[in-house]
Motif scaffolding. Structure first.
Motif, PDB file in Angstrom:
ATOM      1  N   GLY A  36      -5.033  54.462  20.794  1.00 35.13           N
ATOM      2  CA  GLY A  36      -5.010  55.644  19.950  1.00 35.13           C
ATOM      3  C   GLY A  36      -4.933  55.341  18.462  1.00 35.13           C
ATOM      4  N   ILE A  37      -4.439  54.156  18.126  1.00 38.37           N
ATOM      5  CA  ILE A  37      -4.268  53.772  16.715  1.00 38.37           C
ATOM      6  C   ILE A  37      -5.519  53.126  16.137  1.00 38.37           C
TER       7      ILE A  37
ATOM      8  N   PRO B 283      -8.847  53.396  16.411  1.00 39.84           N
ATOM      9  CA  PRO B 283      -9.943  54.155  15.789  1.00 39.84           C
ATOM     10  C   PRO B 283      -9.661  54.574  14.347  1.00 39.84           C
ATOM     11  N   GLY B 284      -8.425  54.913  14.044  1.00 38.04           N
ATOM     12  CA  GLY B 284      -8.076  55.254  12.671  1.00 38.04           C
ATOM     13  C   GLY B 284      -8.081  54.059  11.742  1.00 38.04           C
ATOM     14  N   VAL B 285      -7.754  52.877  12.285  1.00 42.02           N
ATOM     15  CA  VAL B 285      -7.743  51.650  11.474  1.00 42.02           C
ATOM     16  C   VAL B 285      -9.162  51.254  11.066  1.00 42.02           C
TER      17      VAL B 285
ATOM     18  N   ASP C  11     -11.949  53.268  11.087  1.00 44.28           N
ATOM     19  CA  ASP C  11     -12.808  54.390  10.691  1.00 44.28           C
ATOM     20  C   ASP C  11     -13.446  54.160   9.321  1.00 44.28           C
TER      21      ASP C  11
ATOM     22  N   ARG D  59     -15.542  51.865   8.422  1.00 39.17           N
ATOM     23  CA  ARG D  59     -15.795  50.470   8.082  1.00 39.17           C
ATOM     24  C   ARG D  59     -16.916  49.907   8.952  1.00 39.17           C
TER      25      ARG D  59
ATOM     26  N   TRP E  84      -3.660  45.231   9.940  1.00 37.11           N
ATOM     27  CA  TRP E  84      -2.735  46.176  10.585  1.00 37.11           C
ATOM     28  C   TRP E  84      -1.764  45.438  11.508  1.00 37.11           C
TER      29      TRP E  84
ATOM     30  N   SER F 205      -7.798  44.786  20.843  1.00 38.84           N
ATOM     31  CA  SER F 205      -8.064  45.812  19.836  1.00 38.84           C
ATOM     32  C   SER F 205      -9.530  45.796  19.417  1.00 38.84           C
TER      33      SER F 205
ATOM     34  N   CYS G 170     -13.062  48.732  20.393  1.00 35.61           N
ATOM     35  CA  CYS G 170     -14.011  49.447  19.534  1.00 35.61           C
ATOM     36  C   CYS G 170     -15.407  48.825  19.582  1.00 35.61           C
TER      37      CYS G 170
END
Length: 283
Positions: A129-130, A132-134, A136, A138, A150, A189, A193
Motif C-alpha cells: 500500500g505504501i 505506489p505513493g513512493v 508515483d 517517477r 524510503w 518492493s 511495481c
C-alpha cells in the motif's frame, strides 16, 4: 580495480556421530563482467568426501559432496583470489526504459524469473500500500532509488533479530533485520511495481582504509540488482551501489536459491557451528 583474497571457513561439530550426509556449497565467486576469479579452491574435511562441481540454473558454481562414512565434524574451507572492477554507469534518459516497456510481453517473458514474488520477498499488504505513493510520477530508475531512500528511513540494520527463514514482511513488521532481510524487502518492493529484481550473495571487505596485505574479518553479504534498461546494483545495508569491495558469489530469486552451505544428514543430534571470513586486499 581491487584484488582481494578471501578465506571462508565453516565448521560443524556434531553432538553425536553422523552416519552419512549430502551437501552443496555455494562459496566460489563468479567470473563476470565486473570481476575475475584468478584462483579458487574448496576443501572438505574429513577428506574422504566424494566431491563434484556443476553450474546450477542461476549460473552459480556449486560444489556437491557426500560423506558416506561415520563422522563427528565437518569443515568446508573455501579460498579465492578475485579482481573486482565495477563500473556503475550514470543513468541517462537513453538507458532507462519506460513503464510501458517493463509491462510488455517481451520483458515479462525475458525477466520471468525476477518479477514474481518469491517465498521470502513478498513484502506484505502494508508495504504494497505504501510503495505506489513512493514511486508515483517517477520513471523506473527514479522509482527504484526512491524505494531505496524510503527504506533507509524506515529500516534498521540489526543482528540477531531475524533468521534465514525470515521473509520481507516479517522484517518490515520489526522494522529491522540483517543484509539479507533488507535485500528481500527492497526486491519485493521493486517487484511489486513491475521492476525486475534479483538477490545477490557474496562477500564484502568492510574497511576500505585497511592497508594492502592487512587481513580483516570480512563478512558474507547480500545486496540486489534491478533492471530498468540495464542491470544496476544496490546495497541497502550500506545505502550505495555495490563497489570494488563487493565480491559476487551467486544470484537468485531470494536467499533460498543461494545458501553458502546446505545439506541433509542422518544422525548428529544437533551441532555447534562456527563461521569465519577473512579478507585481505592484495592490490
Amino acid at each position: 580495480m581491487t584484488r582481494l583474497s578471501i578465506v571462508h571457513k565453516t565448521a560443524y561439530k556434531y553432538n553425536r556421530r553422523v552416519t552419512l550426509s549430502y551437501n552443496e556449497a555455494r562459496m566460489t565467486p563468479l567470473t563476470d563482467g565486473q570481476q575475475v576469479v584468478l584462483e579458487s579452491s574448496l576443501k572438505v574435511s574429513p577428506n574422504q568426501a566424494s566431491v563434484s562441481t556443476y553450474r546450477d540454473y542461476w549460473g552459480t558454481r556449486v560444489t556437491a559432496f557426500d560423506m558416506q562414512m561415520p563422522h563427528e565434524n565437518l569443515e568446508v574451507l573455501a579460498t579465492a583470489t578475485v579482481e573486482v572492477h565495477r563500473v556503475e554507469r550514470v543513468a541517462s534518459e537513453d538507458d532507462i526504459v519506460g513503464w510501458d516497456v517493463l509491462s510488455s510481453g517481451k520483458v515479462q517473458d525475458e525477466f520471468s524469473d525476477w518479477l514474481p514474488q518469491s517465498r521470502l520477498s513478498g513484502p506484505g499488504d502494508e508495504v504494497l500500500g505504501i510503495v505506489p505513493g513512493v514511486v508515483d510520477g517517477r520513471n523506473p530508475h527514479e522509482a527504484a532509488l526512491a524505494v531505496f531512500s524510503w527504506m533507509a528511513g524506515e529500516m534498521t540494520y540489526m543482528k540477531g533479530t531475524t533468521g534465514v527463514t525470515t521473509n520481507a514482511e516479517q522484517a518490515w513488521t520489526q522494522r529491522q533485520g540483517v543484509c539479507q532481510d533488507l535485500a528481500h524487502l527492497a526486491i519485493g518492493s521493486l517487484r511489486s511495481c513491475g521492476i525486475p529484481a534479483r538477490y545477490v550473495s557474496g562477500y564484502i571487505h568492510p574497511r576500505s582504509s585497511a592497508d594492502v596485505g592487512e587481513t580483516v574479518a570480512g563478512q558474507s553479504h547480500a545486496w540486489l540488482e534491478w533492471w530498468d534498461g540495464e542491470w544496476r546494483s544496490w546495497d541497502p545495508t550500506n545505502h550505495k551501489p555495490a563497489g570494488d569491495y563487493h565480491v559476487t558469489v551467486a544470484r537468485g530469486r531470494d536467499y533460498r536459491d543461494v545458501p553458502p552451505l546446505k545439506g541433509i544428514l542422518s544422525g548428529g543430534g544437533g551441532s555447534g557451528l562456527s563461521v569465519s571470513v577473512e579478507i585481505t586486499r592484495l592490490a
